[in-house]
Design an enzyme around this catalytic site. Structure first.
Site, PDB file in Angstrom:
ATOM      1  N   ASP A 198      42.765  36.966  35.689  1.00 49.63           N
ATOM      2  CA  ASP A 198      43.838  37.927  35.460  1.00 49.63           C
ATOM      3  C   ASP A 198      45.147  37.267  35.051  1.00 49.63           C
ATOM      4  O   ASP A 198      45.761  37.637  34.045  1.00 49.63           O
ATOM      5  CB  ASP A 198      44.056  38.782  36.714  1.00 49.63           C
ATOM      6  CG  ASP A 198      42.888  39.718  36.981  1.00 49.63           C
ATOM      7  OD1 ASP A 198      42.177  40.050  36.028  1.00 49.63           O
ATOM      8  OD2 ASP A 198      42.684  40.094  38.149  1.00 49.63           O
ATOM      9  N   ARG A 222      49.732  36.830  51.029  1.00 48.44           N
ATOM     10  CA  ARG A 222      50.529  37.394  49.941  1.00 48.44           C
ATOM     11  C   ARG A 222      52.041  37.393  50.209  1.00 48.44           C
ATOM     12  O   ARG A 222      52.829  37.092  49.306  1.00 48.44           O
ATOM     13  CB  ARG A 222      50.060  38.811  49.613  1.00 48.44           C
ATOM     14  CG  ARG A 222      48.657  38.883  49.025  1.00 48.44           C
ATOM     15  CD  ARG A 222      48.527  38.000  47.803  1.00 48.44           C
ATOM     16  NE  ARG A 222      47.279  38.199  47.093  1.00 48.44           N
ATOM     17  CZ  ARG A 222      46.405  37.244  46.819  1.00 48.44           C
ATOM     18  NH1 ARG A 222      46.651  36.004  47.217  1.00 48.44           N
ATOM     19  NH2 ARG A 222      45.300  37.487  46.150  1.00 48.44           N
ATOM     20  N   ASP A 246      46.974  44.397  47.018  1.00 50.63           N
ATOM     21  CA  ASP A 246      47.869  43.282  46.730  1.00 50.63           C
ATOM     22  C   ASP A 246      49.120  43.710  45.990  1.00 50.63           C
ATOM     23  O   ASP A 246      50.197  43.128  46.165  1.00 50.63           O
ATOM     24  CB  ASP A 246      47.138  42.199  45.937  1.00 50.63           C
ATOM     25  CG  ASP A 246      46.341  41.269  46.828  1.00 50.63           C
ATOM     26  OD1 ASP A 246      46.565  41.286  48.051  1.00 50.63           O
ATOM     27  OD2 ASP A 246      45.491  40.517  46.304  1.00 50.63           O
ATOM     28  N   SER A 284      35.209  38.787  41.840  1.00 51.63           N
ATOM     29  CA  SER A 284      36.630  38.546  42.069  1.00 51.63           C
ATOM     30  C   SER A 284      36.762  37.893  43.436  1.00 51.63           C
ATOM     31  O   SER A 284      36.344  38.465  44.451  1.00 51.63           O
ATOM     32  CB  SER A 284      37.398  39.870  42.034  1.00 51.63           C
ATOM     33  OG  SER A 284      38.759  39.653  42.361  1.00 51.63           O
TER      34      SER A 284
END
Length: 422
Positions: free
Chosen positions: A16, A96, A125, A179
């Site tokens: 990505d 994160r 996310d 992923s």
């Protein structure tokens, strides 16, 4: 010619963000500054600066945040006992906020006007990144390409085609399309065949651990020493947090510990299916829980269980930089003052189970708990205790019995009257 504005992109070098980097340049004319955080991904960051610069970045920062990650994020998580929906140990969720925090710091240092991330518009996310941006620097513009109408690479297949067209080196193929997100605490797997919850995870999926079917037939034991809720020793040897987790990942992974297959409820409203590997984290959470059962009094232990549920929700939802999390940490730290001791954990065929626990602050008394009579506990006292403890239930029972008798008598009278009428 006006100087291009800068944007700081959270850059992992994965599919990505690899395609987002040139897209930001092409679409908005930004000078892209990449930011990558070393959180224990193994060799995933190898050559990442070179790749970022070759793909069009003006600069690329790579910070080793492993120690900060463990001390300021993972250890508070362990002390809280937070687990999301009975299985997820919050490996991605807890990382994160740290990445986004450092991203903001780089943006401020570079004089950037915006920050960007590669999270999709369907996942959690996006919330975790953006809430942190909003909390730490509301002046920064947030660019989320997956939610941008100009972004057409809204499938992994399209992103792979774009990467090939622009000669961007990637590891993903249309056949190998999971992923994954990895750090010191865990690795997650999503997508491909896992999108159908009827499909069992295949043995070749696992990265940090062995399939349980291939785990050793003989158990291993580890001993973990805690001081005020924080792991400080492993098998009697003092280690820093990073080393403890790395070592337990290796040992736990050998035994297939910490594999979780979960259909979870995302914050955005949908259900998603993920497979998680958290070998070291599972061992540590198991050990910490065992020590708390020994050192916390009943009321504190029970109330802390409620706090753990809320804490898990806060972390999962990306609300780390939020006053309530700080307030809960103050409560949790207070409970951890006596959570000091040693726990022995048995690792066998995918399970981590407490096999022994001791503490100088133990509230467990063998003399009181024993079936033998003792001066500390007079069993005759239980008579009055149960009488008073059960008094509300007794009164309720008396009232219900009276009411039931009245209802029965009323039914009998109505039946008698009906017979007379006939």
């Amino acid at each position: 010619m006006a100087k291009a504005e800068k944007i700081v992109l959270a850059y992992s070098g994965g599919l990505d963000t690899s395609v987002i980097l040139p897209w930001l340049k092409e679409t908005y004319g930004y000078d892209v500054v990449c930011y990558a955080a070393e959180l224990g991904q193994g060799d995933e960051l190898k050559g990442i600066q070179k790749k970022a610069m070759a793909t069009g970045a003006v600069s690329c920062y790579v910070d080793d945040l492993r120690q900060e990650f463990v001390e300021n994020f993972v250890w508070p998580l362990v002390k809280s006992g937070a687990v999301y929906e009975n299985g997820y140990l919050l490996g991605t969720s807890i990382a994160r906020p740290l990445i986004a925090q450092k991203q903001v710091e780089i943006a401020q240092k570079e004089g950037a006007v915006a920050v960007a991330h590669g999270a999709t518009g369907k996942g959690n996310d996006q919330v975790r990144f953006e809430l942190t941006f909003m909390s730490l620097d509301p002046s920064l513009k947030i660019i989320a390409p997956w939610k941008d109408p100009n972004f057409k690479l809204t499938s992994r297949e399209a992103a792979i085609d774009y990467a090939k067209k622009h000669k961007i080196p990637i590891e993903q193929t249309k056949k190998k399309i999971y992923s994954r997100d990895r750090n010191l605490w865990h690795i997650s797997h999503e997508g491909a065949d896992l999108e159908n919850p009827w499909n069992e995870p295949q043995d070749n999926l696992f990265v940090m651990s062995r399939p349980v079917s291939k785990a050793p037939a003989k158990p291993d034991y580890v001993e973990i020493d805690f001081e005020q809720g924080i792991p400080v020793k492993l098998n009697g040897k003092a280690m820093d947090g990073v080393k403890i987790i790395e070592t337990l990942n290796e040992i736990g992974g050998l035994h297939g510990v910490g594999q979780v297959d979960l259909v979870e409820n995302r914050l955005v409203g949908m259900k998603s299916r993920g497979v998680y590997e958290t070998p070291g984290g599972t061992i540590l959470m198991t050990a910490h829980e065992a020590l708390e059962t020994l050192c916390l009094d009943r009321e504190t232990y029970h109330y802390k269980k409620q706090i753990a549920l809320k804490y898990a929700q806060i972390v999962y939802n990306g609300q780390w930089f939020c006053p309530i999390r700080e307030a809960l940490d103050a409560f949790i730290d207070s409970t951890q003052k006596t959570v000091t001791g040693t726990v022995r954990v048995k690792l066998f065929k995918g399970r981590a189970t407490a096999a022994g626990v001791k503490s100088p602050y133990s509230l467990y008394s063998e003399e009181i708990a024993s079936f033998e009579m003792g001066a500390e506990y007079d069993q005759m006292d239980a008579i009055g205790f149960i009488r008073l403890f059960g008094l509300p239930m007794k009164v309720n029972g008396i009232v219900n019995r009276k009411t039931s008798k009245k209802k029965t008598a009323g039914k009998t009278k109505r039946k008698t009257a009906a017979k007379k009428t006939k």
